[in-house]
Design an enzyme around this catalytic site. Structure first.
Site, mmCIF file in Angstrom:
data_model
loop_
_atom_site.group_PDB
_atom_site.id
_atom_site.type_symbol
_atom_site.label_atom_id
_atom_site.label_comp_id
_atom_site.label_asym_id
_atom_site.label_seq_id
_atom_site.Cartn_x
_atom_site.Cartn_y
_atom_site.Cartn_z
ATOM 1 N N ASP A 199 -7.207 5.156 21.598
ATOM 2 C CA ASP A 199 -7.415 5.579 20.216
ATOM 3 C C ASP A 199 -6.420 6.677 19.817
ATOM 4 O O ASP A 199 -6.158 7.603 20.603
ATOM 5 C CB ASP A 199 -8.849 6.093 20.071
ATOM 6 C CG ASP A 199 -9.099 6.635 18.684
ATOM 7 O OD1 ASP A 199 -9.138 5.826 17.748
ATOM 8 O OD2 ASP A 199 -9.218 7.863 18.533
ATOM 9 N N TYR A 228 -10.262 1.091 1.038
ATOM 10 C CA TYR A 228 -9.046 1.317 1.825
ATOM 11 C C TYR A 228 -8.165 2.365 1.148
ATOM 12 O O TYR A 228 -7.758 3.356 1.768
ATOM 13 C CB TYR A 228 -8.302 -0.019 1.987
ATOM 14 C CG TYR A 228 -6.875 0.118 2.423
ATOM 15 C CD1 TYR A 228 -6.555 0.645 3.669
ATOM 16 C CD2 TYR A 228 -5.835 -0.278 1.583
ATOM 17 C CE1 TYR A 228 -5.227 0.773 4.064
ATOM 18 C CE2 TYR A 228 -4.514 -0.161 1.967
ATOM 19 C CZ TYR A 228 -4.216 0.373 3.206
ATOM 20 O OH TYR A 228 -2.908 0.506 3.590
ATOM 21 N N HIS A 230 -2.823 -11.405 4.687
ATOM 22 C CA HIS A 230 -1.711 -11.130 3.776
ATOM 23 C C HIS A 230 -1.082 -12.427 3.258
ATOM 24 O O HIS A 230 -0.989 -13.421 3.978
ATOM 25 C CB HIS A 230 -0.667 -10.247 4.462
ATOM 26 C CG HIS A 230 -1.109 -8.829 4.596
ATOM 27 N ND1 HIS A 230 -0.707 -7.998 5.610
ATOM 28 C CD2 HIS A 230 -1.944 -8.083 3.832
ATOM 29 C CE1 HIS A 230 -1.272 -6.805 5.465
ATOM 30 N NE2 HIS A 230 -2.025 -6.837 4.395
HETATM 31 N N1 LIG Z 1 1.285 -4.144 5.532
HETATM 32 C C1 LIG Z 1 1.389 -3.562 4.342
HETATM 33 O O1 LIG Z 1 1.789 -4.197 3.351
HETATM 34 C C2 LIG Z 1 1.043 -2.100 4.175
HETATM 35 C C3 LIG Z 1 1.172 -1.532 2.900
HETATM 36 C C4 LIG Z 1 0.874 -0.182 2.739
HETATM 37 C C5 LIG Z 1 0.487 0.599 3.817
HETATM 38 N N2 LIG Z 1 0.349 0.032 5.040
HETATM 39 C C6 LIG Z 1 -0.043 0.895 6.159
HETATM 40 O O2 LIG Z 1 0.895 0.786 7.204
HETATM 41 C C7 LIG Z 1 0.270 0.989 8.476
HETATM 42 C C8 LIG Z 1 0.619 -0.147 9.406
HETATM 43 O O3 LIG Z 1 0.177 -1.368 8.823
HETATM 44 P P1 LIG Z 1 0.471 -2.786 9.495
HETATM 45 O O4 LIG Z 1 0.580 -3.755 8.379
HETATM 46 O O5 LIG Z 1 1.555 -2.678 10.475
HETATM 47 O O6 LIG Z 1 -0.910 -3.046 10.222
HETATM 48 P P2 LIG Z 1 -1.212 -3.524 11.731
HETATM 49 O O7 LIG Z 1 -2.672 -3.838 11.742
HETATM 50 O O8 LIG Z 1 -0.262 -4.585 12.156
HETATM 51 O O9 LIG Z 1 -0.901 -2.223 12.571
HETATM 52 C C9 LIG Z 1 -1.828 -1.191 12.759
HETATM 53 C C10 LIG Z 1 -1.794 -0.824 14.251
HETATM 54 O O10 LIG Z 1 -2.637 0.293 14.463
HETATM 55 C C11 LIG Z 1 -3.479 0.049 15.596
HETATM 56 N N3 LIG Z 1 -4.684 0.855 15.391
HETATM 57 C C12 LIG Z 1 -5.604 0.764 14.398
HETATM 58 N N4 LIG Z 1 -6.511 1.730 14.523
HETATM 59 C C13 LIG Z 1 -6.171 2.479 15.610
HETATM 60 C C14 LIG Z 1 -6.686 3.642 16.234
HETATM 61 N N5 LIG Z 1 -7.776 4.252 15.761
HETATM 62 N N6 LIG Z 1 -6.058 4.135 17.320
HETATM 63 C C15 LIG Z 1 -4.942 3.528 17.824
HETATM 64 N N7 LIG Z 1 -4.398 2.437 17.263
HETATM 65 C C16 LIG Z 1 -5.001 1.917 16.163
HETATM 66 C C17 LIG Z 1 -3.679 -1.446 15.607
HETATM 67 O O11 LIG Z 1 -4.021 -1.964 16.884
HETATM 68 C C18 LIG Z 1 -2.312 -1.947 15.140
HETATM 69 O O12 LIG Z 1 -1.427 -2.138 16.225
HETATM 70 C C19 LIG Z 1 -1.215 1.135 8.173
HETATM 71 O O13 LIG Z 1 -1.526 2.519 8.160
HETATM 72 C C20 LIG Z 1 -1.369 0.526 6.792
HETATM 73 O O14 LIG Z 1 -2.443 1.094 6.097
HETATM 74 C C21 LIG Z 1 0.619 -1.289 5.250
HETATM 75 O O1 LIG Z 2 -4.633 -15.864 0.586
HETATM 76 C C1 LIG Z 2 -4.292 -15.027 -0.260
HETATM 77 C C2 LIG Z 2 -3.938 -13.698 0.086
HETATM 78 C C3 LIG Z 2 -3.583 -12.824 -0.916
HETATM 79 N N1 LIG Z 2 -3.564 -13.237 -2.210
HETATM 80 C C4 LIG Z 2 -3.162 -12.295 -3.259
HETATM 81 O O2 LIG Z 2 -1.836 -11.898 -2.995
HETATM 82 C C5 LIG Z 2 -1.633 -10.532 -3.389
HETATM 83 C C6 LIG Z 2 -1.155 -9.756 -2.185
HETATM 84 O O3 LIG Z 2 -2.210 -9.685 -1.239
HETATM 85 P P1 LIG Z 2 -2.011 -9.146 0.252
HETATM 86 O O4 LIG Z 2 -3.324 -9.280 0.926
HETATM 87 O O5 LIG Z 2 -0.827 -9.777 0.852
HETATM 88 O O6 LIG Z 2 -1.638 -7.625 0.047
HETATM 89 P P2 LIG Z 2 -2.448 -6.470 -0.753
HETATM 90 O O7 LIG Z 2 -1.741 -6.285 -2.069
HETATM 91 O O8 LIG Z 2 -3.890 -6.723 -0.809
HETATM 92 O O9 LIG Z 2 -2.350 -5.225 0.176
HETATM 93 C C7 LIG Z 2 -1.213 -4.750 0.795
HETATM 94 O O10 LIG Z 2 -0.535 -3.811 -0.030
HETATM 95 C C8 LIG Z 2 -1.345 -2.790 -0.490
HETATM 96 C C9 LIG Z 2 -0.476 -1.927 -1.370
HETATM 97 O O11 LIG Z 2 0.042 -2.685 -2.440
HETATM 98 C C10 LIG Z 2 -1.980 -2.028 0.674
HETATM 99 O O12 LIG Z 2 -1.204 -1.007 1.137
HETATM 100 C C11 LIG Z 2 -2.417 -2.883 1.870
HETATM 101 O O13 LIG Z 2 -2.305 -2.165 3.093
HETATM 102 C C12 LIG Z 2 -1.648 -4.081 2.097
HETATM 103 O O14 LIG Z 2 -2.481 -4.943 2.842
HETATM 104 C C13 LIG Z 2 -2.994 -10.036 -3.909
HETATM 105 O O15 LIG Z 2 -3.013 -10.150 -5.304
HETATM 106 C C14 LIG Z 2 -3.985 -11.031 -3.316
HETATM 107 O O16 LIG Z 2 -5.146 -11.217 -4.087
HETATM 108 C C15 LIG Z 2 -3.910 -14.530 -2.568
HETATM 109 O O17 LIG Z 2 -3.901 -14.889 -3.741
HETATM 110 N N2 LIG Z 2 -4.260 -15.377 -1.572
#
Ligand SMILES: NC(=O)c1ccc[n+]([C@@H]2O[C@H](COP(=O)([O-])OP(=O)(O)OC[C@H]3O[C@@H](n4cnc5c(N)ncnc54)[C@H](O)[C@@H]3O)[C@@H](O)[C@H]2O)c1
Ligand SMILES: O=c1ccn([C@@H]2O[C@H](COP(=O)(O)OP(=O)(O)O[C@H]3O[C@H](CO)[C@H](O)[C@H](O)[C@H]3O)[C@@H](O)[C@H]2O)c(=O)[nH]1
Length: 330
Positions: free
Chosen positions: A60, A147, A193
């Site tokens: 963690d 979130y 996503h």
């Molecule tokens: N993917 C996006 O579009 C997006 C957008 C905005 C912000 N973020 C932020 O970016 C960061 C990374 O996102 P990601 O898409 O790579 O997600 P991800 O789920 O691939 O990566 C998160 C990692 O954190 C680890 N983790 C979670 N909780 C933990 C804990 N308590 N201790 C140790 N490890 C832990 C998971 O095992 C994983 O490897 C997150 O903080 C997320 O909120 C992502």
């Molecule tokens: O099967 C799907 C999945 C998603 N969507 C739509 O596609 C858009 C993008 O959705 P994602 O789930 O890919 O991404 P989010 O916008 O929900 O969220 C991502 O971007 C956010 C910031 O914009 C947050 O940071 C979050 O961590 C990250 O998951 C949204 O309108 C969602 O409703 C669909 O229509 N069908």
């Protein structure tokens, strides 16, 4: 580019470095000559995603960092989090504990051990339904989902710690991260996503994609997001580390300033993959804002950040290469 030649190599902890974005950032940090210890509980990440060259400690983020930081680190990049909008609406307690409590414990450990720098993964979800588009950092923060609320709470805590304890802190508010960095890409056991789900259809691993709502106030009725390439995002982290100032918490939006609707994303995936990708309209997903597009001028001006892969087609192509490659069958 500044990211290739850091002024001095740093010793860093990367929480969540086995995840999608954290693993790519770890790779970039190592390429730039920094020393990295990844801490990850593997709840959504994969041990084999941790780039070779980084030390990996499974556990963690708060728990492990509490002891690890005694080894004297120059900084922490804190990616570890629960990050799914839909799940956060159904199970808020997991998000408040997993994100806010964990981050507070990490901040306390950093304070106890005198760790000077923090780069935090914040999000566009802190803004909620925006009053103006593109969204600047000065926009009101009224998250529409749990979130986003937890990430905003952590941002507030970081501001207080920086002011009171001299921490040099940067929060990067990512918009929608996409693409892959070679062998490192998005690979979640339960994928939610949009782009990876659409590509799973193209890869024959899913029959169709659902469009969550076509009654939004947008041109084609589907929600609009600003997609940013994961490699460009990683580069911003290196710049953030260099620019962080003791006693200050700076917040930067990271996006390309261009919005793409769900239908446009699906269409781009059809063009890149040559697959028809069947899509059906489903109800809206709780907590989803209609439009999220970034104004990233502050990151460009203050950090000197310049995205080099801003084209959605490039992001989809890189993600498609990743999905078809080594991890395609998983
Ligand atoms: N993917 C996006 O579009 C997006 C957008 C905005 C912000 N973020 C932020 O970016 C960061 C990374 O996102 P990601 O898409 O790579 O997600 P991800 O789920 O691939 O990566 C998160 C990692 O954190 C680890 N983790 C979670 N909780 C933990 C804990 N308590 N201790 C140790 N490890 C832990 C998971 O095992 C994983 O490897 C997150 O903080 C997320 O909120 C992502
Ligand atoms: O099967 C799907 C999945 C998603 N969507 C739509 O596609 C858009 C993008 O959705 P994602 O789930 O890919 O991404 P989010 O916008 O929900 O969220 C991502 O971007 C956010 C910031 O914009 C947050 O940071 C979050 O961590 C990250 O998951 C949204 O309108 C969602 O409703 C669909 O229509 N069908």
């Amino acid at each position: 580019m500044a990211t290739d030649k850091p002024s001095k190599p740093l010793k860093l902890v990367v929480t969540g470095g086995a995840g999608y974005i954290g693993s790519v950032c770890t790779a970039r940090l190592l390429e730039a000559g920094h020393e990295v210890v990844v801490v990850d509980d593997l709840s959504t990440g994969h041990a084999d995603a941790v780039p070779s060259g980084a030390r990996f400690v499974e556990g963690d983020a708060a728990e492990v960092a509490g002891t690890l930081l005694a080894e004297r680190f120059d900084g922490v990049l804190h990616f570890a989090a629960k990050s799914l909008v839909g799940e956060s609406m159904q199970d808020p307690g997991t998000y408040w504990r997993g994100n806010v409590v964990t981050s507070l414990r990490l901040l306390d450990a950093m304070r106890a051990h005198g760790t000077p720098r923090l780069v935090f993964s914040s999000t566009a979800a802190t803004y909620g339904e925006p009053e103006q588009t593109p969204i600047p950092e000065t926009a009101p923060t009224r998250p529409t989902n749990t979130y986003g609320a937890t990430k905003l709470a952590i941002d507030h805590a970081i501001t207080s710690y920086a002011r009171a304890h001299g921490l040099a802190a940067v929060s990067l508010r990512y918009f929608n991260v996409a693409g892959a960095h070679g062998e490192l890409g998005e690979r979640h056991a339960t994928e939610t996503h949009l782009i990876p789900l659409v590509l799973q259809v193209a890869a024959g691993r899913r029959e169709q994609v659902q469009i969550y709502g076509d009654d939004y106030p947008t041109d084609d009725g589907t929600a609009i997001r600003d997609y940013i390439h994961v490699t460009d995002l990683a580069d911003a982290h290196l710049l953030a580390l260099e620019h962080a100032q003791p006693g200050h918490h700076r917040i930067y939006n990271l996006g390309n300033g261009a919005g793409f609707s769900v239908r446009q994303v699906i269409e781009t995936c059809r063009e890149v993959t040559g697959h028809p990708i069947p899509a059906v309209v489903a109800p809206r997903r709780a907590g989803d804002p209609a439009v999220l597009v970034a104004a990233s001028d502050r990151a460009r001006e203050e950090l000197g950040w310049k995205p080099e892969r801003a084209d959605l087609r490039t992001m989809v192509s890189d993600a498609w290469e990743f999905h078809r490659g080594r991890h395609g069958a998983r």
